[in-house]
Design a protein around this motif. Structure first.
Motif, mmCIF file in Angstrom:
data_model
loop_
_atom_site.group_PDB
_atom_site.id
_atom_site.type_symbol
_atom_site.label_atom_id
_atom_site.label_comp_id
_atom_site.label_asym_id
_atom_site.label_seq_id
_atom_site.Cartn_x
_atom_site.Cartn_y
_atom_site.Cartn_z
ATOM 1 N N ARG A 121 0.824 -1.219 0.000
ATOM 2 C CA ARG A 121 0.000 0.000 0.000
ATOM 3 C C ARG A 121 0.860 1.271 0.000
ATOM 4 N N PRO A 170 -1.348 -7.669 -0.042
ATOM 5 C CA PRO A 170 -1.108 -7.166 -1.402
ATOM 6 C C PRO A 170 0.284 -6.533 -1.506
ATOM 7 N N THR A 172 3.341 -4.767 -4.304
ATOM 8 C CA THR A 172 3.732 -4.213 -5.606
ATOM 9 C C THR A 172 5.248 -4.280 -5.704
ATOM 10 N N ARG A 174 8.700 -3.129 -7.903
ATOM 11 C CA ARG A 174 9.194 -2.163 -8.890
ATOM 12 C C ARG A 174 10.711 -2.272 -8.991
ATOM 13 N N ASN A 196 7.031 -3.592 -13.121
ATOM 14 C CA ASN A 196 5.881 -3.034 -12.404
ATOM 15 C C ASN A 196 4.847 -4.147 -12.263
ATOM 16 N N CYS A 197 4.917 -4.870 -11.159
ATOM 17 C CA CYS A 197 4.057 -6.029 -10.950
ATOM 18 C C CYS A 197 3.223 -5.869 -9.673
ATOM 19 N N THR A 198 2.053 -6.416 -9.700
ATOM 20 C CA THR A 198 1.212 -6.513 -8.501
ATOM 21 C C THR A 198 0.958 -7.988 -8.216
ATOM 22 N N GLU A 200 -0.373 -10.929 -4.713
ATOM 23 C CA GLU A 200 -0.978 -11.083 -3.383
ATOM 24 C C GLU A 200 -0.447 -12.344 -2.712
ATOM 25 N N CYS A 213 1.838 -8.242 -14.347
ATOM 26 C CA CYS A 213 2.958 -7.360 -14.639
ATOM 27 C C CYS A 213 2.681 -6.574 -15.914
#
Length: 214
Positions: A121, A170, A172, A174, A196-198, A200, A213
């Protein structure tokens, strides 16, 4: 004397067609040479066009430098400590990330040392070191990177609210990977790629999922 007069008369009245034949033959030779020159010029022009097309295709495919892709593929976990209590929410997780550098070029991609930062976050919770290496032409290099994820810097209320709403963490990731693409030892070009990936972390199953990504 009469014979000489007769021969002189023959010369005087010789047929003009001999000279015409010579002129026709000369014109034919000139036309033949002109046709050969035209044919030669045509072959040269066709060769130049073909070479131009080959160089154009070569430039648009083999010599074109594309940006490599740097992604998180999956992960496994070592130490996995998570507290979801509202009064003291926290996590301390050892994650072994499976990363990849996909090189779409017709030459190898040599990249330098770098780091991958992980955020919860918007708050940084860990980073992994990337050791310089290379991805071969038209191939994907996969490697592991270890990162210790800690919620020490995350506000308690943010973490408590997240755990109260979802049973997951969650993240992220970078990073910027800087390197150089080398094609056939003829051309070297600096090329950087951004991660740039998210994703969980599923707390109950201790698995990494929903990886996306860009």
């Amino acid at each position: 004397m009469a014979e000489n007069n007769h021969q002189a008369g023959e010369k005087a009245y010789a047929s003009p067609y001999g000279r015409v034949d010579e002129e026709v033959a000369s014109v034919a030779q000139k036309n033949e040479k002109r046709k050969k020159r035209v044919k030669c010029f045509t072959y040269v022009a066709v060769f130049i066009v073909i070479q131009s097309v080959i160089f154009m295709i070569f430039g648009l495919t083999i010599m074109k430098v594309r940006t490599p892709k740097f992604h998180v593929r999956s992960a496994t976990f070592g130490a996995f400590e998570v507290s979801t209590l509202d009064t003291n929410p926290s996590f301390n997780i050892n994650m072994i990330a499976d990363l990849s550098v996909r090189n779409r070029n017709f030459g190898q991609y040599k990249y330098q040392n770098s780091t991958v930062e992980f955020f919860f976050r918007g708050t940084k919770v860990g980073e992994a070191r990337i050791v310089r290496s290379r991805a071969n032409a038209r191939s994907t290099r996969r490697f592991l990177a270890t990162v210790d994820l800690s919620s020490a810097g995350v506000p308690t209320e943010v973490l408590a609210n997240e755990f109260r709403t979802h049973a997951l963490i969650p993240l992220t990731s970078r990073s910027t990977l800087r390197g150089k693409v080398e094609i056939m030892k003829l051309m070297k070009k600096n090329k950087s790629t951004n991660m740039n990936c998210t994703m969980e972390i599923m707390i109950s199953s201790k698995q990494l999922g929903n990886i996306s990504c860009r």
